[in-house]
Write a protein that holds these residues in place. Structure first.
Motif, PDB file in Angstrom:
ATOM      1  N   GLY A   1      -5.870 -14.654  17.225  1.00  0.00           N
ATOM      2  CA  GLY A   1      -6.177 -14.040  15.947  1.00  0.00           C
ATOM      3  C   GLY A   1      -5.333 -14.529  14.805  1.00  0.00           C
ATOM      4  N   CYS A   2      -4.757 -15.720  14.926  1.00  0.00           N
ATOM      5  CA  CYS A   2      -3.862 -16.235  13.884  1.00  0.00           C
ATOM      6  C   CYS A   2      -4.655 -16.663  12.652  1.00  0.00           C
ATOM      7  CB  CYS A   2      -3.059 -17.425  14.406  1.00  0.00           C
ATOM      8  SG  CYS A   2      -2.017 -17.006  15.792  1.00  0.00           S
ATOM      9  N   GLU A   3      -4.145 -16.308  11.476  1.00  0.00           N
ATOM     10  CA  GLU A   3      -4.819 -16.673  10.240  1.00  0.00           C
ATOM     11  C   GLU A   3      -4.852 -18.181  10.044  1.00  0.00           C
ATOM     12  OE1 GLU A   3      -2.702 -14.251  10.612  1.00  0.00           O
ATOM     13  OE2 GLU A   3      -3.958 -12.512  10.185  1.00  0.00           O
ATOM     14  N   TRP A   4      -3.805 -18.869  10.512  1.00  0.00           N
ATOM     15  CA  TRP A   4      -3.745 -20.314  10.284  1.00  0.00           C
ATOM     16  C   TRP A   4      -4.871 -21.050  10.994  1.00  0.00           C
ATOM     17  CZ3 TRP A   4      -3.409 -23.861  14.150  1.00  0.00           C
ATOM     18  CH2 TRP A   4      -2.948 -23.443  15.400  1.00  0.00           C
ATOM     19  N   LYS A   5      -5.384 -20.500  12.087  1.00  0.00           N
ATOM     20  CA  LYS A   5      -6.452 -21.177  12.824  1.00  0.00           C
ATOM     21  C   LYS A   5      -7.720 -21.302  11.988  1.00  0.00           C
ATOM     22  CE  LYS A   5      -5.063 -20.295  17.606  1.00  0.00           C
ATOM     23  NZ  LYS A   5      -5.455 -19.730  18.911  1.00  0.00           N
ATOM     24  N   LYS A   6      -8.066 -20.231  11.268  1.00  0.00           N
ATOM     25  CA  LYS A   6      -9.245 -20.283  10.390  1.00  0.00           C
ATOM     26  C   LYS A   6      -9.022 -21.303   9.276  1.00  0.00           C
ATOM     27  CE  LYS A   6     -13.117 -18.824   8.435  1.00  0.00           C
ATOM     28  NZ  LYS A   6     -13.114 -19.540   7.156  1.00  0.00           N
ATOM     29  N   ASP A   7      -7.826 -21.330   8.710  1.00  0.00           N
ATOM     30  CA  ASP A   7      -7.509 -22.309   7.662  1.00  0.00           C
ATOM     31  C   ASP A   7      -7.639 -23.736   8.199  1.00  0.00           C
ATOM     32  OD1 ASP A   7      -6.943 -20.186   5.987  1.00  0.00           O
ATOM     33  OD2 ASP A   7      -4.791 -20.239   6.381  1.00  0.00           O
ATOM     34  N   TRP A   8      -7.092 -23.968   9.377  1.00  0.00           N
ATOM     35  CA  TRP A   8      -7.114 -25.287   9.991  1.00  0.00           C
ATOM     36  C   TRP A   8      -8.543 -25.727  10.283  1.00  0.00           C
ATOM     37  CZ3 TRP A   8      -5.699 -29.874  10.447  1.00  0.00           C
ATOM     38  CH2 TRP A   8      -5.755 -30.640  11.613  1.00  0.00           C
ATOM     39  N   GLU A   9      -9.366 -24.824  10.735  1.00  0.00           N
ATOM     40  CA  GLU A   9     -10.775 -25.153  10.993  1.00  0.00           C
ATOM     41  C   GLU A   9     -11.481 -25.542   9.698  1.00  0.00           C
ATOM     42  OE1 GLU A   9     -12.292 -21.677  12.839  1.00  0.00           O
ATOM     43  OE2 GLU A   9     -11.318 -22.064  14.779  1.00  0.00           O
ATOM     44  N   ASP A  10     -11.221 -24.806   8.612  1.00  0.00           N
ATOM     45  CA  ASP A  10     -11.859 -25.119   7.327  1.00  0.00           C
ATOM     46  C   ASP A  10     -11.404 -26.468   6.796  1.00  0.00           C
ATOM     47  OD1 ASP A  10     -13.383 -22.843   7.294  1.00  0.00           O
ATOM     48  OD2 ASP A  10     -12.012 -21.692   6.019  1.00  0.00           O
TER      49      ASP A  10
END
Length: 386
Positions: free
Chosen positions: A42-51
């Motif tokens: 559930g890390c926020e950075w993962k969504k950023d990295w995917e984008d």
């Protein structure tokens, strides 16, 4: 690239073949959620990295992630924790630009031969020009305000070094936020409709600041005192939960109360009734550790009796206000102010506002401007009252 619309549009602008750039993208991972929960789900950075990866695939730009969470923790977060615990109001995002983005990241890239002479482009709303007035020296970079004054981010960049600024590119300098959003939609970028991120980078939108910070600082209850009566009005759980100038939720009071002062030694918060109470206003500030972006070229006016006429910001979201800036000497060995011959000297700035200002807290960043030119910044040591 951060995963937001601003850095995505920046990448698209630079990817235009007419620019002739050899582009590579980098994503900084600054916060490790495992430090909080012991898990990496559930890390926020993962969504950023995917984008970021989606945008780079679309633009055919190579991209990699660099983990700078340790550098961020040691250079930004831990010092901020110490300041909050002692009652100060630090701005971690200012130090993140100095210590991490234009510090550790630039150092890391410089050590790699492929990037040793690279420029570092970001989605900041800021501008840069070159001073060529001195023919005997190399042109020097000048940090300037962008076209969109409502999105001006020079306050956050005011602590970076001249060397870092010389290698920076700000492609959004002549665009408004609305234009950036419209370009992202026109180009069908994956981040075109993404909401703008707000707040501290490590807190984000997950939870209230006080709830987050309580995981790292042990509560330290103390009294809340009404300055107008001297009577106890309530109890706080830690000085870091209150900011000078902001409202204080205290039950049973006939009028909304506002924080006017903190006393770290006594662990007391002082409040006053009303948002325009005279106790909320100050005549000036003393600033320590002032960093001029041109470190070897302090404006000579600051050492003259008349001082340097300039403008100041002590918060990001404010219009800069006129002030007069003088050199200030702190006698560190005697713990008092005095002449340079009296003790070992630490130099700072004494800044007097042309009109009284309110809501200023020690620990905040004070940034000095000469018209639209950002000269540097320092940490507010104390306020000056008449």
């Amino acid at each position: 690239m951060s995963g937001g619309v601003d850095s995505s549009v920046t990448a698209k602008l630079l990817a235009d073949p007419s620019n002739g750039y050899d582009l590579s993208a980098v994503f900084m991972r600054n916060w490790d959620t495992r430090d909080e929960s012991g898990a990496d789900d559930g890390c926020e950075w993962k969504k950023d990295w995917e984008d970021v990866q989606r945008v780079c695939r679309m633009l055919d730009i190579p991209v990699k992630m660099i983990d700078l969470s340790r550098e961020y923790w040691l250079r930004v977060f831990e010092p901020s924790l110490r300041d909050w615990a002692s009652g100060l109001s630090p701005n971690p995002d200012v130090w993140c630009n100095k210590e991490v983005k234009f510090g550790a990241l630039l150092d890391r890239l410089t050590k790699e031969s492929a990037f040793s002479n690279a420029w570092l482009a970001t989605g900041h709303y800021a501008s840069k020009t070159w001073d060529t007035s001195n023919r005997l020296t190399q042109p020097r970079p000048m940090l300037r305000k962008p076209l969109d004054s409502t999105k001006d981010q020079t306050y956050y960049l005011s602590s970076i070094s001249e060397n870092s600024l010389s290698r920076a590119l700000f492609p959004l300098s002549q665009l408004t936020k609305a234009q950036v959003r419209n370009l992202a939609i026109e180009w069908k970028l994956p981040t075109a409709t993404r909401d703008e991120s707000m707040g501290l980078c490590f807190v984000g939108e997950r939870k209230r600041f006080s709830e987050f910070i309580s995981q790292y600082i042990v509560p330290k209850p103390g009294p809340i005192v009404d300055m107008t009566t001297g009577k106890k009005a309530g109890v706080h759980q830690g000085l870091w939960n209150y900011t000078i100038g902001q409202g204080a939720k205290i039950s049973g009071m006939p009028q909304r109360m506002f924080v006017a002062k903190k006393d770290p030694r006594a662990n007391v918060i002082f409040v006053v009734p009303g948002a325009d109470h005279p106790a909320l206003y100050v005549e000036g500030i003393r600033v320590r550790d002032f960093h001029w972006i041109w470190a070897d070229d302090e404006p000579p006016e600051v050492s003259r009796p008349s001082g340097l006429e300039a403008h100041i910001k002590y918060r990001h979201c404010m219009t800069d206000v006129p002030c007069t800036v003088h050199r200030w000497v702190l006698c560190t060995s005697l713990f008092k102010f005095g002449p340079p011959t009296a003790c070992r000297d630490t130099y700072g700035l004494r800044i007097i506002f042309h009109t009284p200002q309110k809501g200023i807290a020690p620990g905040q960043i004070a940034t000095i401007y000469s018209e639209d030119w950002c000269l540097g910044c320092g940490v507010i040591e104390e306020v000056i009252r008449t």
